[in-house]
Scaffold this motif. Sequence first.
Motif, PDB file in Angstrom:
ATOM      1  N   ALA A 111       0.814  -1.210   0.000  1.00 31.83           N
ATOM      2  CA  ALA A 111       0.000   0.000   0.000  1.00 31.83           C
ATOM      3  C   ALA A 111       0.847   1.260   0.000  1.00 31.83           C
ATOM      4  CB  ALA A 111      -0.928  -0.006   1.212  1.00 31.83           C
ATOM      5  N   GLN A 112       1.920   1.237   0.793  1.00 33.44           N
ATOM      6  CA  GLN A 112       2.754   2.436   0.866  1.00 33.44           C
ATOM      7  C   GLN A 112       3.365   2.773  -0.487  1.00 33.44           C
ATOM      8  OE1 GLN A 112       5.596   2.140   3.982  1.00 33.44           O
ATOM      9  NE2 GLN A 112       4.748   3.920   5.036  1.00 33.44           N
ATOM     10  N   GLY A 113       3.866   1.735  -1.150  1.00 32.78           N
ATOM     11  CA  GLY A 113       4.453   1.942  -2.475  1.00 32.78           C
ATOM     12  C   GLY A 113       3.427   2.467  -3.455  1.00 32.78           C
ATOM     13  N   LEU A 114       2.208   1.909  -3.381  1.00 25.19           N
ATOM     14  CA  LEU A 114       1.162   2.331  -4.297  1.00 25.19           C
ATOM     15  C   LEU A 114       0.802   3.791  -4.063  1.00 25.19           C
ATOM     16  CD1 LEU A 114      -1.155  -0.788  -4.274  1.00 25.19           C
ATOM     17  CD2 LEU A 114       0.369  -0.027  -6.077  1.00 25.19           C
ATOM     18  N   GLY A 115       0.709   4.152  -2.795  1.00 26.71           N
ATOM     19  CA  GLY A 115       0.409   5.545  -2.471  1.00 26.71           C
ATOM     20  C   GLY A 115       1.459   6.464  -3.068  1.00 26.71           C
ATOM     21  N   TYR A 116       2.686   6.010  -3.015  1.00 20.44           N
ATOM     22  CA  TYR A 116       3.764   6.813  -3.564  1.00 20.44           C
ATOM     23  C   TYR A 116       3.636   6.965  -5.068  1.00 20.44           C
ATOM     24  CZ  TYR A 116       8.336   8.497  -4.609  1.00 20.44           C
ATOM     25  OH  TYR A 116       9.338   9.258  -5.078  1.00 20.44           O
ATOM     26  N   VAL A 117       3.321   5.854  -5.737  1.00 23.34           N
ATOM     27  CA  VAL A 117       3.167   5.906  -7.193  1.00 23.34           C
ATOM     28  C   VAL A 117       2.072   6.893  -7.581  1.00 23.34           C
ATOM     29  CG1 VAL A 117       2.411   4.564  -9.186  1.00 23.34           C
ATOM     30  CG2 VAL A 117       4.052   3.595  -7.586  1.00 23.34           C
ATOM     31  N   VAL A 118       0.954   6.836  -6.850  1.00 21.51           N
ATOM     32  CA  VAL A 118      -0.156   7.738  -7.183  1.00 21.51           C
ATOM     33  C   VAL A 118       0.251   9.198  -6.973  1.00 21.51           C
ATOM     34  CG1 VAL A 118      -2.456   8.437  -6.503  1.00 21.51           C
ATOM     35  CG2 VAL A 118      -1.923   6.030  -6.755  1.00 21.51           C
ATOM     36  N   ASP A 119       0.948   9.462  -5.876  1.00 21.08           N
ATOM     37  CA  ASP A 119       1.428  10.828  -5.646  1.00 21.08           C
ATOM     38  C   ASP A 119       2.300  11.295  -6.787  1.00 21.08           C
ATOM     39  OD1 ASP A 119       0.146  11.269  -3.386  1.00 21.08           O
ATOM     40  OD2 ASP A 119       1.897  11.370  -2.066  1.00 21.08           O
ATOM     41  N   LEU A 120       3.140  10.396  -7.240  1.00 23.92           N
ATOM     42  CA  LEU A 120       4.053  10.746  -8.325  1.00 23.92           C
ATOM     43  C   LEU A 120       3.264  11.103  -9.575  1.00 23.92           C
ATOM     44  CD1 LEU A 120       6.802  10.888  -9.613  1.00 23.92           C
ATOM     45  CD2 LEU A 120       6.633   8.472 -10.088  1.00 23.92           C
ATOM     46  N   LEU A 121       2.208  10.336  -9.832  1.00 23.26           N
ATOM     47  CA  LEU A 121       1.460  10.579 -11.054  1.00 23.26           C
ATOM     48  C   LEU A 121       0.682  11.877 -10.984  1.00 23.26           C
ATOM     49  CD1 LEU A 121       0.587   6.939 -11.664  1.00 23.26           C
ATOM     50  CD2 LEU A 121       1.796   8.411 -13.231  1.00 23.26           C
ATOM     51  N   ALA A 122       0.353  12.309  -9.761  1.00 22.76           N
ATOM     52  CA  ALA A 122      -0.286  13.615  -9.629  1.00 22.76           C
ATOM     53  C   ALA A 122       0.680  14.697 -10.070  1.00 22.76           C
ATOM     54  CB  ALA A 122      -0.703  13.854  -8.185  1.00 22.76           C
ATOM     55  N   ALA A 123       1.955  14.343 -10.114  1.00 16.47           N
ATOM     56  CA  ALA A 123       2.971  15.334 -10.382  1.00 16.47           C
ATOM     57  C   ALA A 123       3.389  15.382 -11.841  1.00 16.47           C
ATOM     58  CB  ALA A 123       4.190  15.039  -9.522  1.00 16.47           C
TER      59      ALA A 123
ATOM     60  N   ILE B 345       9.633  15.013 -14.735  1.00 21.76           N
ATOM     61  CA  ILE B 345       8.997  13.997 -13.888  1.00 21.76           C
ATOM     62  C   ILE B 345       9.973  13.524 -12.814  1.00 21.76           C
ATOM     63  CG2 ILE B 345       8.066  11.658 -13.872  1.00 21.76           C
ATOM     64  CD1 ILE B 345       6.781  12.198 -16.483  1.00 21.76           C
ATOM     65  N   ILE B 346      11.244  13.371 -13.215  1.00 26.09           N
ATOM     66  CA  ILE B 346      12.233  12.907 -12.238  1.00 26.09           C
ATOM     67  C   ILE B 346      12.410  13.943 -11.137  1.00 26.09           C
ATOM     68  CG2 ILE B 346      14.670  12.343 -11.927  1.00 26.09           C
ATOM     69  CD1 ILE B 346      14.581  11.060 -14.680  1.00 26.09           C
ATOM     70  N   ILE B 347      12.443  15.227 -11.521  1.00 25.39           N
ATOM     71  CA  ILE B 347      12.566  16.278 -10.510  1.00 25.39           C
ATOM     72  C   ILE B 347      11.406  16.199  -9.518  1.00 25.39           C
ATOM     73  CG2 ILE B 347      12.409  18.781 -10.152  1.00 25.39           C
ATOM     74  CD1 ILE B 347      14.007  19.183 -12.660  1.00 25.39           C
ATOM     75  N   VAL B 348      10.210  16.043 -10.056  1.00 24.88           N
ATOM     76  CA  VAL B 348       9.049  15.960  -9.186  1.00 24.88           C
ATOM     77  C   VAL B 348       9.151  14.737  -8.282  1.00 24.88           C
ATOM     78  CG1 VAL B 348       6.566  15.696  -9.137  1.00 24.88           C
ATOM     79  CG2 VAL B 348       7.618  17.228 -10.775  1.00 24.88           C
ATOM     80  N   LEU B 349       9.668  13.649  -8.848  1.00 21.03           N
ATOM     81  CA  LEU B 349       9.841  12.424  -8.067  1.00 21.03           C
ATOM     82  C   LEU B 349      10.752  12.678  -6.867  1.00 21.03           C
ATOM     83  CD1 LEU B 349      10.270   9.023  -9.733  1.00 21.03           C
ATOM     84  CD2 LEU B 349      11.788   9.564  -7.885  1.00 21.03           C
ATOM     85  N   VAL B 350      11.851  13.385  -7.129  1.00 21.52           N
ATOM     86  CA  VAL B 350      12.789  13.674  -6.046  1.00 21.52           C
ATOM     87  C   VAL B 350      12.133  14.574  -5.002  1.00 21.52           C
ATOM     88  CG1 VAL B 350      14.960  14.804  -5.498  1.00 21.52           C
ATOM     89  CG2 VAL B 350      14.801  13.346  -7.502  1.00 21.52           C
ATOM     90  N   LEU B 351      11.406  15.594  -5.481  1.00 17.83           N
ATOM     91  CA  LEU B 351      10.695  16.477  -4.549  1.00 17.83           C
ATOM     92  C   LEU B 351       9.722  15.689  -3.691  1.00 17.83           C
ATOM     93  CD1 LEU B 351       9.847  19.598  -6.725  1.00 17.83           C
ATOM     94  CD2 LEU B 351      11.472  19.419  -4.858  1.00 17.83           C
ATOM     95  N   ASN B 352       9.062  14.739  -4.346  1.00 17.68           N
ATOM     96  CA  ASN B 352       8.121  13.882  -3.665  1.00 17.68           C
ATOM     97  C   ASN B 352       8.794  13.114  -2.539  1.00 17.68           C
ATOM     98  OD1 ASN B 352       5.622  12.600  -3.456  1.00 17.68           O
ATOM     99  ND2 ASN B 352       5.412  12.730  -5.674  1.00 17.68           N
ATOM    100  N   LEU B 353       9.974  12.563  -2.862  1.00 17.13           N
ATOM    101  CA  LEU B 353      10.745  11.837  -1.857  1.00 17.13           C
ATOM    102  C   LEU B 353      11.090  12.749  -0.690  1.00 17.13           C
ATOM    103  CD1 LEU B 353      13.262   9.612  -3.833  1.00 17.13           C
ATOM    104  CD2 LEU B 353      11.557   8.886  -2.175  1.00 17.13           C
ATOM    105  N   LEU B 354      11.518  13.969  -1.015  1.00 21.72           N
ATOM    106  CA  LEU B 354      11.870  14.924   0.037  1.00 21.72           C
ATOM    107  C   LEU B 354      10.669  15.210   0.923  1.00 21.72           C
ATOM    108  CD1 LEU B 354      14.191  17.564  -1.684  1.00 21.72           C
ATOM    109  CD2 LEU B 354      14.760  15.936   0.116  1.00 21.72           C
ATOM    110  N   ALA B 355       9.504  15.379   0.269  1.00 16.93           N
ATOM    111  CA  ALA B 355       8.297  15.674   1.042  1.00 16.93           C
ATOM    112  C   ALA B 355       7.990  14.521   1.999  1.00 16.93           C
ATOM    113  CB  ALA B 355       7.124  15.913   0.098  1.00 16.93           C
TER     114      ALA B 355
END
Lengths: 318, 367, 368
Positions: A111-123, B345-355
């Motif tokens: 679930a945690q990984g999935l939540g992360y993937v979804v967040d990423l896709l929002a981006a 997308i990669i930049i956003v990914l990194v920002l996401n990790l930081l968040a």
Amino acid sequence: MSAPTTTPTTVTPSTRPVRQLGDRIFAGSATGAGVLILIVLAGVAVFLIAQAIPAFTASPEELPGGRNLAVYIGPLVFGTLLSALIALVIATPLAVCVALFITHYAPRRLAQGLGYVVDLLAAVPSIVYGLWGVAVLAPASLPFMTWLQDYLGWIPLFAGPVSATGRTMLVVGVTLAVMILPIITAVSREVFLQTPKLHEEAALALGATRWEMIRMAVLPFGRSGIISGAMLGLGRALGETMAVAIILSGSGIITFNLISSSNPSSIAANIALQFPDSTGVAVNTLIASGLVLFVITLLVNSIARWIINRRREFSGAN
Amino acid sequence: MTSDTRTDTDRARTDGELTEQAVVPMPLVRGELPRWAPWGILVASLVVVGGILAATGNFGIGLTLVLGALLYAGATYVVSRFVEGGRKATDRVVTIVVTVAFLIALIPLISVVVTVIQNGLARFDGAFFGNSMRGVVGAGGGGYHAIMGTLIITALAAVMSIPIGILTAVYLVEYGKGRLARAITFFVDVMTGIPSIVAGLFAFAFFALFAGPGIRFGFGGAVALSILMIPVVVRSTEEMLKIVPNELREAAYALGTPKWRTIVKVVIPTSIAGIASGVTLAIARVIGETAPLLIIAGLTTGVNLNPFSGRMTTLPVFAYNSYAAPGVPREPFVDRAWTSALVLIIIVLVLNLLARLVAKLFAPKTR
Amino acid sequence: MKTMRPKRARIAAVGLAASGAIVLAGCGAANEGSSSGGASAAPSANVSGTISGAGASTQQAATQAWVAGFTGSNPGATINYDPSGSGAGRTQFIAGGVDWAGSDAYIKGDEVAKAQQRCGGDIVEVPVYVSPIAVVYNLPGVDNLQLSPATLAKIFDKKITTWNDPAIAADNPGVTLPSTAIAPVNRSDKSGTTQNFTDYLKAAAGADWPHDVSDSWPVQGGEAAQGTSGVVGAVKAGQGTIGYADESQAQGLGQAKIKVGDQYVGPTPDGAAKLLESSERVSDGGPNAFAFKLNRTVTDASAYPVSLVSYAIACSKYSDAAKSGLVKAYLSYVISPEGQQAAQQAAGSAPLTDAIRQQITPAVSSIA
């Protein structure tokens, strides 16, 4: 929420003899931030209205299209609402399901990984969705749209003829749905996670199945969050510029036909498409259409607020 | 999991109460499908659908999966209803629906990522990260200037929007009362409706008042992005603060904690994961903006690290321009556009990790 | 004790992020090392400084080549160009926001007076970018489509709806045409390309083109796509499609030959350059404004009438001598044979002919 959502009166600072310095500073800066927003907004509003006035006062001949302002903006409003509505209708149920899956169905570690993937896709930036929509989704959806026309053509929505390139209102709606799905999911997921564990366990202890527990404990608690997320998504769908501009084959007509090559354009996309080569009153007209988008979003948000407020007893800070 | 254990205990209990079962004709516990049953039904549905389609000559993987899923849901409901009863059957069907919905949602999302990676890898090389477009014609060159522009402008926008946004949300949830709170709520809603290009026009008009119509600078772009970003931060933070249980606040007040410390030490940490998620959403919303930046930040081919003077290019603007106005031959421009999208997308990914990291570090340890 | 660990970790995280940013910022772009130390590196007395322009996106690819070529020999110079659109470019030029504007339409009407007021004198307007507009189509099995202006107008006005229409057959004797439906593709954004294309249709086939000349497509409904890339992509993606796009971006697609006089002519850079030569000058903008009313009804088959001319609009004098020197040097390079050749290679445009260059060179030289 129009009414205050503060804590019960028994604990408000006013009952204390002296308000602490820290409290005053903090309250002051919080208020200040709010007031700053008001000032900026007032600036934007003054700018918009001042720029839009020439379009309202200009004679019809000077306007783009040579007819009155309503004829020009009408189809754009229709297109904006239609595309956002399609997106919302597709995305909201899916997003709630995805959020439920992540919070209540998927194994915990997954679930945690999935939540992360979804967040990423929002981006994923909107221009990427635009390029994807025109390069992948439009051609891929052609067979489906032909099928719709063949078997469901009696519904005006699918009357056709099917566009030769697939760059239709339906594809735009689906692309927008894909864009806003992660937003709605992210907000819903966070709210579902906050459902009081006691409520959930109580429901299960009474012998409820998982679905009954979700229906009775999770969904009522998360309703305001789901609506809020949906409104955030709707805001993005209404205001989406580049993806719609790149994908949609649009012109100034009103039609419910979702799969033909003649579609109404949307306000934001139209501004982006027409602004660069516009001068004089044409620019004012575009800004006037931006003002209309403003009002539409406002109405949509007010309705959402009204719905949320009706169900406010489920809010944590009641 | 939970439901499994519960039914086991149920069964153990009812086994010991056989007498009751004799009195009441209706059994208290219905049968249960074996663990392999869902998988069995799934495979069977797919085989049946695939077989029928193959027999009629319409076989296709997509069609098989769609119809197979429908049959699976239907068959599960019928079997489960027969063995386990209506409530369990509904539960099973909902599980299937939720899972299938999740899988459906994944398809376009994966497709987007795969498309970007496939097209973006062509120029995902050292030259792209080391070079700008200054003096480059046709092939070669890179997006270094755009990467730096994106980082600088987005960072400035975030520095302006996040404190204002979070403080405003705190005001609305914890302090706000009466007219002012209503007005702020109302206008934050209005702000979500600002078309992005209008934010750019406004920022341009505002700075042109002071610096003349030739003004183009990164900071102006950051201001335009802030206008778009603040409402998203406010809305999502507000939502997260609202669901912090009141018991926590009251407990803190009962201990004599001042309100501001309660907010800083209790309310915000409790909801920090959600706030971080919302802030990432807000950054994601603006980092991909094109139209407003073209107006106020302009376009340049060289590196400019000073946001207060001179034009600045960001990755979306770079990508959009490479795609929309390519030279001859077209391929190097389109490749650079896709690579820019990938880098973004990669930049956003990194920002996401930081968040996530921030959320983890600041969140209370109890959960 | 609970707060110690997270705090240290927080500081570490912030430090990590900051140092990462510094590492990134520390290295400049590999390809722009010497631009700051230009004074000693430059061999001759070259111009330096920064000028900015804005305007038509049609010129952008060519402008990239010009800027690269110009700054290659003048390392101290920085030239920016925002492809924000012709209208926005002219507006910004008039407002004094940019030093020159790129525009697909020549400056006319009340904009002339405003521009002269901004310049405190005459404006300089010269054609810099000439390009044929190809009528592109995607119809498998038909390689050499020929169209007369009237047929073309009827197709885009949706009066002719299938490819085997007698009118198309009459233009293409001996060719078997399929009964595929025609899907005309037009620009969804305002553009100089649309302006020039409708101008051509109105002038060459006025009887069959009831719409106005306009920079936004006048026929409602139908396939519309954003920008040249969008139109080319849409024509490629569909079957039976036909559209109009900058010839340089239309490679790999069928390009219809258009009837000029009594011959059918395909889009070529030479044909576009020839058209400009045979066109009449309009002097709306004063003595140094070289705008041309393109001769759409040309009968000389060596000219291609569906072409686009994009202009650079500058002031004849600037308050800052360094700026005027830079604008003059840059525009001189742009219209020079080398500049035009660079644009041809990078953007596929048609180089200006010597006859045109002789006409317009004095205008650029007059910048002071």
